[in-house]
Motif scaffolding. Structure first.
Motif, PDB file in Angstrom:
ATOM      1  N   THR A  31      40.917  32.590  39.508  1.00 21.50           N
ATOM      2  CA  THR A  31      42.237  33.205  39.351  1.00 21.50           C
ATOM      3  C   THR A  31      43.301  32.315  39.979  1.00 21.50           C
ATOM      4  OG1 THR A  31      41.186  35.383  39.477  1.00 21.50           O
ATOM      5  CG2 THR A  31      43.581  35.303  39.726  1.00 21.50           C
ATOM      6  N   GLN A  53      44.129  32.126  43.962  1.00 21.69           N
ATOM      7  CA  GLN A  53      43.652  33.292  44.712  1.00 21.69           C
ATOM      8  C   GLN A  53      42.293  32.963  45.329  1.00 21.69           C
ATOM      9  OE1 GLN A  53      45.626  35.930  45.321  1.00 21.69           O
ATOM     10  NE2 GLN A  53      47.101  34.649  44.218  1.00 21.69           N
ATOM     11  N   SER A  56      38.869  34.541  44.500  1.00 20.40           N
ATOM     12  CA  SER A  56      38.264  34.254  43.192  1.00 20.40           C
ATOM     13  C   SER A  56      37.286  33.088  43.239  1.00 20.40           C
ATOM     14  CB  SER A  56      39.352  33.986  42.149  1.00 20.40           C
ATOM     15  OG  SER A  56      39.958  32.715  42.343  1.00 20.40           O
TER      16      SER A  56
END
Length: 164
Positions: A31, A53, A56
């Motif tokens: 992500t 992120q 992730s």
């Protein structure tokens, strides 16, 4: 100025870390988002940013991924890694040195990344590989893992950005 956004389906933000004894761990982040503004006449006036992120992370091992999220990246407190370009310098045809501020675990440090760029008209394709020292960003768990895992981590970028 032409605006581009990262194509998440065709982009890979990866890394390779190595144990001092044993093998390498390959992983990626699922992500992320980012954008690039390209000034064709004056590439140094271009800009870009990337936000990843940390939760992730995926190395193919759930237990290791959970430990990376919690202990190495501190994802609950520091959910994102960011890179914001501060200077873009052409180095050869289709090649650039991109300097920016990389923030991991709340620590910001400058980083220069050699970037190879292919322009297809509606898309840009960037590839880059850059070794960083994870200690710079305090990406450690404890003294045991600090000693067991090599400090150098290779960031591997294969990015496709499409015209916004």
């Amino acid at each position: 100025m032409t605006d581009y956004v990262l194509d998440a389906d065709r982009t890979r933000i990866g890394f390779v870390a190595a144990h001092r004894v044993g093998g390498k761990v390959h992983g990626h982040f699922a992500t992320f988002e980012g954008a690039v503004k390209v000034e064709a006449v004056d590439p140094s006036a271009s800009s870009g940013w990337l936000t990843v992120q940390m939760a992730s992370v995926d190395t193919g091992n759930r237990r290791r991924d959970d430990q990376l999220r919690q202990d190495f990246f501190g994802a609950p407190a520091y959910p994102a890694m960011t890179f914001v370009a501060t200077a873009i310098t052409p180095s050869a045809p289709g090649r650039f040195e991109v300097t920016g501020d990389l923030t991991i675990r709340g620590t910001t440090s400058p980083l220069t990344v050699p970037l190879e760029v292919t322009d297809t008209g509606d898309e840009l394709h960037f590839t880059a590989s850059r070794t960083i020292n994870r200690h710079t960003w305090n990406a450690n768990w404890n003294s045991f893992t600090t000693a067991l895992i090599r400090p150098d981590v290779v960031l591997d970028l294969d990015v496709t950005a499409r015209r916004a």
